[in-house]
Design a protein around this motif. Structure first.
Motif, PDB file in Angstrom:
ATOM      1  N   ILE A   3       0.853  -1.188   0.000  1.00  0.00           N
ATOM      2  CA  ILE A   3       0.000   0.000   0.000  1.00  0.00           C
ATOM      3  C   ILE A   3       0.890   1.238   0.000  1.00  0.00           C
ATOM      4  N   ARG A   4       0.649   2.084  -0.958  1.00  0.00           N
ATOM      5  CA  ARG A   4       1.459   3.288  -1.045  1.00  0.00           C
ATOM      6  C   ARG A   4       1.220   4.195   0.160  1.00  0.00           C
ATOM      7  N   ARG A   5       2.267   4.907   0.518  1.00  0.00           N
ATOM      8  CA  ARG A   5       2.162   5.842   1.632  1.00  0.00           C
ATOM      9  C   ARG A   5       1.335   7.048   1.188  1.00  0.00           C
ATOM     10  N   LEU A   6       0.345   7.416   1.999  1.00  0.00           N
ATOM     11  CA  LEU A   6      -0.551   8.515   1.667  1.00  0.00           C
ATOM     12  C   LEU A   6      -0.391   9.647   2.673  1.00  0.00           C
ATOM     13  N   THR A  43       1.007  22.792   6.284  1.00  0.00           N
ATOM     14  CA  THR A  43       2.471  22.699   6.215  1.00  0.00           C
ATOM     15  C   THR A  43       2.922  21.239   6.166  1.00  0.00           C
ATOM     16  N   SER A  44       2.259  20.390   6.947  1.00  0.00           N
ATOM     17  CA  SER A  44       2.618  18.967   6.931  1.00  0.00           C
ATOM     18  C   SER A  44       2.334  18.354   5.565  1.00  0.00           C
ATOM     19  N   ILE A  49       4.450  16.316   0.213  1.00  0.00           N
ATOM     20  CA  ILE A  49       4.521  16.261  -1.256  1.00  0.00           C
ATOM     21  C   ILE A  49       5.701  17.049  -1.810  1.00  0.00           C
ATOM     22  N   GLY A  50       6.363  17.844  -0.966  1.00  0.00           N
ATOM     23  CA  GLY A  50       7.521  18.594  -1.420  1.00  0.00           C
ATOM     24  C   GLY A  50       7.186  19.760  -2.318  1.00  0.00           C
ATOM     25  N   ARG A  51       6.007  20.363  -2.102  1.00  0.00           N
ATOM     26  CA  ARG A  51       5.603  21.523  -2.900  1.00  0.00           C
ATOM     27  C   ARG A  51       5.058  22.612  -1.984  1.00  0.00           C
ATOM     28  N   THR A  64      -0.632  28.955  -4.596  1.00  0.00           N
ATOM     29  CA  THR A  64       0.417  29.088  -5.600  1.00  0.00           C
ATOM     30  C   THR A  64       0.016  28.365  -6.882  1.00  0.00           C
ATOM     31  N   ASP A  65       0.819  28.523  -7.929  1.00  0.00           N
ATOM     32  CA  ASP A  65       0.553  27.784  -9.173  1.00  0.00           C
ATOM     33  C   ASP A  65       0.617  26.280  -8.916  1.00  0.00           C
ATOM     34  N   GLU A  66       1.599  25.862  -8.126  1.00  0.00           N
ATOM     35  CA  GLU A  66       1.692  24.444  -7.792  1.00  0.00           C
ATOM     36  C   GLU A  66       0.494  24.001  -6.947  1.00  0.00           C
ATOM     37  N   GLY A  67       0.007  24.911  -6.110  1.00  0.00           N
ATOM     38  CA  GLY A  67      -1.182  24.619  -5.317  1.00  0.00           C
ATOM     39  C   GLY A  67      -2.400  24.410  -6.193  1.00  0.00           C
TER      40      GLY A  67
END
Length: 294
Positions: A3-6, A43-44, A49-51, A64-67
Protein backbone atom coordinates in the motif's frame (compact mmCIF):
# COMPACT_ATOMS: atom_id res chain seq x y z
CA UNK A 1 0.42 -5.75 -2.89
CA UNK A 2 2.16 -2.97 -0.99
CA UNK A 3 0.00 0.00 0.00
CA UNK A 4 1.46 3.29 -1.04
CA UNK A 5 2.16 5.84 1.63
CA UNK A 6 -0.55 8.52 1.67
CA UNK A 7 -0.65 11.99 3.19
CA UNK A 8 -2.68 12.48 6.37
CA UNK A 9 -6.36 12.70 5.46
CA UNK A 10 -6.86 15.57 7.91
CA UNK A 11 -4.16 17.57 6.15
CA UNK A 12 -5.80 16.94 2.79
CA UNK A 13 -9.16 17.96 4.19
CA UNK A 14 -7.69 21.19 5.57
CA UNK A 15 -6.20 21.97 2.16
CA UNK A 16 -9.40 21.20 0.23
CA UNK A 17 -11.57 23.29 2.53
CA UNK A 18 -9.21 26.25 2.42
CA UNK A 19 -9.30 26.23 -1.39
CA UNK A 20 -13.07 25.69 -1.55
CA UNK A 21 -13.92 28.45 0.92
CA UNK A 22 -11.23 30.82 -0.32
CA UNK A 23 -10.32 31.66 3.27
CA UNK A 24 -8.04 29.96 5.78
CA UNK A 25 -9.99 31.51 8.64
CA UNK A 26 -13.31 30.19 7.30
CA UNK A 27 -11.76 26.73 6.81
CA UNK A 28 -10.37 26.79 10.36
CA UNK A 29 -13.78 27.79 11.73
CA UNK A 30 -15.48 24.95 9.85
CA UNK A 31 -13.02 22.39 11.16
CA UNK A 32 -13.07 23.76 14.69
CA UNK A 33 -9.36 24.60 14.53
CA UNK A 34 -7.30 27.64 15.35
CA UNK A 35 -5.72 29.35 12.31
CA UNK A 36 -2.29 28.18 13.48
CA UNK A 37 -3.47 24.56 13.76
CA UNK A 38 -4.90 24.73 10.24
CA UNK A 39 -1.63 26.18 8.98
CA UNK A 40 0.33 23.34 10.61
CA UNK A 41 -1.84 20.74 8.86
CA UNK A 42 -1.25 22.37 5.49
CA UNK A 43 2.47 22.70 6.21
CA UNK A 44 2.62 18.97 6.93
CA UNK A 45 0.97 18.32 3.56
CA UNK A 46 3.45 20.60 1.81
CA UNK A 47 6.33 18.76 3.46
CA UNK A 48 4.84 15.41 2.46
CA UNK A 49 4.52 16.26 -1.26
CA UNK A 50 7.52 18.59 -1.42
CA UNK A 51 5.60 21.52 -2.90
CA UNK A 52 4.68 24.98 -1.68
CA UNK A 53 0.87 25.08 -1.92
CA UNK A 54 0.26 28.52 -0.43
CA UNK A 55 2.12 31.77 0.01
CA UNK A 56 1.69 33.26 3.46
CA UNK A 57 1.80 36.98 4.16
CA UNK A 58 0.10 39.13 6.78
CA UNK A 59 -2.08 36.27 8.02
CA UNK A 60 -3.41 35.55 4.51
CA UNK A 61 -2.84 32.44 2.41
CA UNK A 62 -2.80 32.59 -1.39
CA UNK A 63 -2.77 29.48 -3.56
CA UNK A 64 0.42 29.09 -5.60
CA UNK A 65 0.55 27.78 -9.17
CA UNK A 66 1.69 24.44 -7.79
CA UNK A 67 -1.18 24.62 -5.32
CA UNK A 68 -3.63 25.10 -8.19
CA UNK A 69 -2.16 22.10 -10.00
CA UNK A 70 -2.33 19.96 -6.88
CA UNK A 71 -5.97 20.90 -6.25
CA UNK A 72 -7.00 20.10 -9.82
CA UNK A 73 -5.23 16.73 -9.61
CA UNK A 74 -6.59 15.77 -6.18
CA UNK A 75 -10.15 17.13 -6.22
CA UNK A 76 -11.83 14.49 -8.44
CA UNK A 77 -10.18 11.67 -6.49
CA UNK A 78 -11.12 13.20 -3.16
CA UNK A 79 -14.77 13.31 -4.27
CA UNK A 80 -14.53 9.79 -5.72
CA UNK A 81 -13.28 8.52 -2.37
CA UNK A 82 -16.22 10.15 -0.58
CA UNK A 83 -18.68 8.65 -3.10
CA UNK A 84 -17.09 5.21 -2.73
CA UNK A 85 -17.46 5.34 1.05
CA UNK A 86 -21.08 6.46 0.69
CA UNK A 87 -21.87 3.63 -1.70
CA UNK A 88 -20.57 1.05 0.77
CA UNK A 89 -22.25 2.53 3.83
CA UNK A 90 -25.45 0.87 5.00
CA UNK A 91 -26.30 3.99 6.97
CA UNK A 92 -26.48 6.22 3.87
CA UNK A 93 -29.39 5.58 1.53
CA UNK A 94 -30.27 9.14 0.45
CA UNK A 95 -28.55 12.48 0.90
CA UNK A 96 -31.25 15.14 1.01
CA UNK A 97 -30.86 18.87 0.43
CA UNK A 98 -33.62 21.38 1.19
CA UNK A 99 -32.95 24.11 -1.37
CA UNK A 100 -34.73 27.41 -1.86
CA UNK A 101 -34.80 28.58 -5.48
CA UNK A 102 -36.49 31.41 -7.32
CA UNK A 103 -38.78 29.84 -9.95
CA UNK A 104 -37.27 31.51 -13.01
CA UNK A 105 -33.71 30.56 -12.01
CA UNK A 106 -34.94 27.03 -11.40
CA UNK A 107 -36.64 26.56 -14.76
CA UNK A 108 -34.07 28.40 -16.88
CA UNK A 109 -30.76 27.56 -15.24
CA UNK A 110 -30.92 24.89 -12.56
CA UNK A 111 -33.30 22.18 -13.77
CA UNK A 112 -31.72 21.81 -17.24
CA UNK A 113 -28.44 20.86 -15.51
CA UNK A 114 -29.67 18.71 -12.59
CA UNK A 115 -29.21 15.53 -14.65
CA UNK A 116 -25.47 16.15 -14.55
CA UNK A 117 -25.57 16.42 -10.78
CA UNK A 118 -27.58 13.22 -10.43
CA UNK A 119 -25.02 11.29 -12.51
CA UNK A 120 -22.20 12.57 -10.32
CA UNK A 121 -24.01 11.98 -7.02
CA UNK A 122 -26.87 9.45 -7.40
CA UNK A 123 -27.63 9.53 -3.67
CA UNK A 124 -28.18 13.30 -3.59
CA UNK A 125 -31.84 14.29 -3.76
CA UNK A 126 -33.12 17.87 -3.64
CA UNK A 127 -36.34 19.18 -2.14
CA UNK A 128 -37.17 22.42 -3.98
CA UNK A 129 -38.82 25.36 -2.19
CA UNK A 130 -39.89 28.36 -4.29
CA UNK A 131 -41.63 30.19 -1.46
CA UNK A 132 -40.98 33.77 -0.32
CA UNK A 133 -38.25 35.14 1.95
CA UNK A 134 -35.70 32.48 1.01
CA UNK A 135 -32.69 34.16 2.60
CA UNK A 136 -34.43 34.55 5.94
CA UNK A 137 -35.28 30.83 6.04
CA UNK A 138 -31.74 29.59 5.39
CA UNK A 139 -30.64 27.58 8.41
CA UNK A 140 -34.26 27.05 9.48
CA UNK A 141 -36.50 25.36 6.91
CA UNK A 142 -33.82 25.56 4.20
CA UNK A 143 -30.30 24.14 4.06
CA UNK A 144 -29.33 26.60 1.34
CA UNK A 145 -30.88 28.93 -1.23
CA UNK A 146 -30.29 30.67 -4.53
CA UNK A 147 -31.49 34.24 -4.16
CA UNK A 148 -31.52 37.59 -5.97
CA UNK A 149 -29.93 40.20 -3.75
CA UNK A 150 -27.90 43.38 -3.65
CA UNK A 151 -25.69 41.51 -1.19
CA UNK A 152 -26.58 38.69 1.21
CA UNK A 153 -26.35 38.85 4.98
CA UNK A 154 -22.67 38.88 5.88
CA UNK A 155 -23.20 36.09 8.43
CA UNK A 156 -23.93 33.69 5.56
CA UNK A 157 -21.51 31.87 3.29
CA UNK A 158 -22.29 33.41 -0.11
CA UNK A 159 -21.13 32.91 -3.67
CA UNK A 160 -22.06 35.39 -6.38
CA UNK A 161 -23.27 33.48 -9.42
CA UNK A 162 -23.51 36.27 -11.98
CA UNK A 163 -23.72 39.97 -12.78
CA UNK A 164 -26.73 41.23 -14.70
CA UNK A 165 -27.97 44.00 -16.95
CA UNK A 166 -31.43 45.51 -16.63
CA UNK A 167 -33.51 45.68 -19.80
CA UNK A 168 -36.99 46.91 -20.68
CA UNK A 169 -38.63 43.85 -22.23
CA UNK A 170 -41.80 44.18 -24.31
CA UNK A 171 -43.85 42.35 -26.88
CA UNK A 172 -42.87 43.10 -30.45
CA UNK A 173 -46.37 44.44 -31.07
CA UNK A 174 -46.13 46.93 -28.22
CA UNK A 175 -42.61 47.91 -29.27
CA UNK A 176 -43.91 48.76 -32.74
CA UNK A 177 -46.69 50.85 -31.20
CA UNK A 178 -44.36 52.76 -28.89
CA UNK A 179 -41.68 53.31 -31.50
CA UNK A 180 -37.91 52.77 -31.52
CA UNK A 181 -36.97 55.78 -29.35
CA UNK A 182 -39.89 56.76 -27.10
CA UNK A 183 -39.67 59.98 -25.11
CA UNK A 184 -40.71 60.68 -21.54
CA UNK A 185 -44.28 61.59 -22.45
CA UNK A 186 -44.77 58.40 -24.45
CA UNK A 187 -43.42 56.19 -21.68
CA UNK A 188 -45.57 58.01 -19.10
CA UNK A 189 -48.64 56.56 -20.83
CA UNK A 190 -47.43 52.98 -20.45
CA UNK A 191 -47.78 50.28 -17.79
CA UNK A 192 -44.56 48.94 -16.32
CA UNK A 193 -44.12 45.48 -14.80
CA UNK A 194 -41.80 45.25 -11.78
CA UNK A 195 -40.83 42.34 -9.56
CA UNK A 196 -41.73 42.80 -5.88
CA UNK A 197 -38.22 41.94 -4.72
CA UNK A 198 -36.35 44.03 -7.32
CA UNK A 199 -37.79 47.55 -7.01
CA UNK A 200 -34.47 49.31 -7.57
CA UNK A 201 -34.11 47.80 -11.03
CA UNK A 202 -36.70 50.27 -12.32
CA UNK A 203 -34.91 53.17 -10.63
CA UNK A 204 -31.58 52.12 -12.14
CA UNK A 205 -33.16 51.85 -15.60
CA UNK A 206 -34.79 55.30 -15.39
CA UNK A 207 -31.56 56.89 -14.17
CA UNK A 208 -29.54 55.35 -17.01
CA UNK A 209 -31.97 56.85 -19.54
CA UNK A 210 -31.94 60.19 -17.73
CA UNK A 211 -35.66 59.80 -17.07
CA UNK A 212 -35.65 60.12 -13.29
CA UNK A 213 -38.97 61.97 -13.37
CA UNK A 214 -40.79 59.22 -15.27
CA UNK A 215 -44.15 58.45 -13.63
CA UNK A 216 -45.87 55.76 -15.71
CA UNK A 217 -49.62 55.37 -15.99
CA UNK A 218 -49.35 52.28 -13.78
CA UNK A 219 -46.83 49.94 -12.20
CA UNK A 220 -47.99 46.33 -11.90
CA UNK A 221 -46.09 44.23 -9.37
CA UNK A 222 -45.30 40.52 -9.67
CA UNK A 223 -43.72 37.89 -7.46
CA UNK A 224 -42.88 35.60 -10.39
CA UNK A 225 -40.41 36.32 -13.17
CA UNK A 226 -42.00 33.68 -15.39
CA UNK A 227 -45.40 35.35 -15.17
CA UNK A 228 -43.79 38.74 -15.80
CA UNK A 229 -42.31 37.47 -19.05
CA UNK A 230 -45.67 36.06 -20.14
CA UNK A 231 -47.43 39.29 -19.22
CA UNK A 232 -44.92 41.21 -21.33
CA UNK A 233 -45.35 38.76 -24.22
CA UNK A 234 -49.10 39.34 -24.05
CA UNK A 235 -48.58 43.09 -24.43
CA UNK A 236 -49.69 43.93 -20.88
CA UNK A 237 -46.77 46.24 -20.17
CA UNK A 238 -43.04 46.88 -20.17
CA UNK A 239 -41.19 44.39 -17.97
CA UNK A 240 -38.08 45.68 -16.19
CA UNK A 241 -36.02 42.50 -15.94
CA UNK A 242 -32.57 41.03 -16.34
CA UNK A 243 -31.46 40.50 -19.93
CA UNK A 244 -30.40 36.95 -19.12
CA UNK A 245 -34.01 35.94 -18.52
CA UNK A 246 -35.22 37.08 -21.95
CA UNK A 247 -32.23 35.47 -23.66
CA UNK A 248 -32.79 32.13 -21.95
CA UNK A 249 -36.56 32.26 -22.56
CA UNK A 250 -35.89 32.56 -26.32
CA UNK A 251 -39.47 33.77 -26.80
CA UNK A 252 -39.88 35.22 -30.32
CA UNK A 253 -42.75 37.39 -29.09
CA UNK A 254 -40.36 39.48 -26.94
CA UNK A 255 -37.80 42.16 -27.69
CA UNK A 256 -35.90 44.95 -25.89
CA UNK A 257 -37.32 48.46 -25.91
CA UNK A 258 -33.97 50.29 -25.87
CA UNK A 259 -30.55 49.19 -27.04
CA UNK A 260 -28.92 50.10 -23.73
CA UNK A 261 -27.13 48.15 -21.01
CA UNK A 262 -27.92 49.13 -17.44
CA UNK A 263 -26.00 47.63 -14.52
CA UNK A 264 -28.41 45.78 -12.25
CA UNK A 265 -28.29 46.43 -8.50
CA UNK A 266 -29.05 42.73 -8.02
CA UNK A 267 -27.23 39.45 -8.64
CA UNK A 268 -27.98 35.77 -8.09
CA UNK A 269 -26.22 34.34 -5.03
CA UNK A 270 -25.90 30.91 -3.48
CA UNK A 271 -26.19 31.21 0.29
CA UNK A 272 -26.02 28.87 3.26
CA UNK A 273 -24.94 28.94 6.87
CA UNK A 274 -21.17 28.63 7.13
CA UNK A 275 -21.49 25.56 9.31
CA UNK A 276 -23.80 23.95 6.73
CA UNK A 277 -20.84 23.30 4.42
CA UNK A 278 -19.88 20.65 6.93
CA UNK A 279 -22.98 18.73 5.82
CA UNK A 280 -22.33 16.58 2.78
CA UNK A 281 -25.52 17.35 0.80
CA UNK A 282 -24.83 21.09 1.02
CA UNK A 283 -21.15 20.68 0.18
CA UNK A 284 -21.80 18.42 -2.81
CA UNK A 285 -24.32 20.86 -4.28
CA UNK A 286 -22.13 23.87 -3.47
CA UNK A 287 -19.05 22.40 -5.15
CA UNK A 288 -21.00 21.25 -8.21
CA UNK A 289 -22.69 24.64 -8.58
CA UNK A 290 -19.34 26.41 -8.55
CA UNK A 291 -17.83 24.04 -11.11
CA UNK A 292 -20.92 24.03 -13.35
CA UNK A 293 -20.93 27.82 -13.63
CA UNK A 294 -24.71 28.11 -13.73
Amino acid sequence: MAIRRLPPLRALEAFMRTVRLGSARAAADELGLSPSALSRRITSLEEFIGRKLFTRARQTMQLTDEGHQFYEAIHPHFEALARAVESQSDSVSVLRLHLGVLPLFGTQRLFPRLGELRKLHPLLHIDIDTGPHLEGRVGDTLDAAIILSRGPDTSLHAIRLDENKVHAIVSRTLADTIGPDPDLNTLAKQTFLVHNELPESFTAWKNALDMRDLEPAAIDHFDSGSIMLEAAAQGLGIAIMHDDHRRRAADPRLTDLFDIEVESPYSYWFVCKRAALEERPVRLFHDWLVRAGL
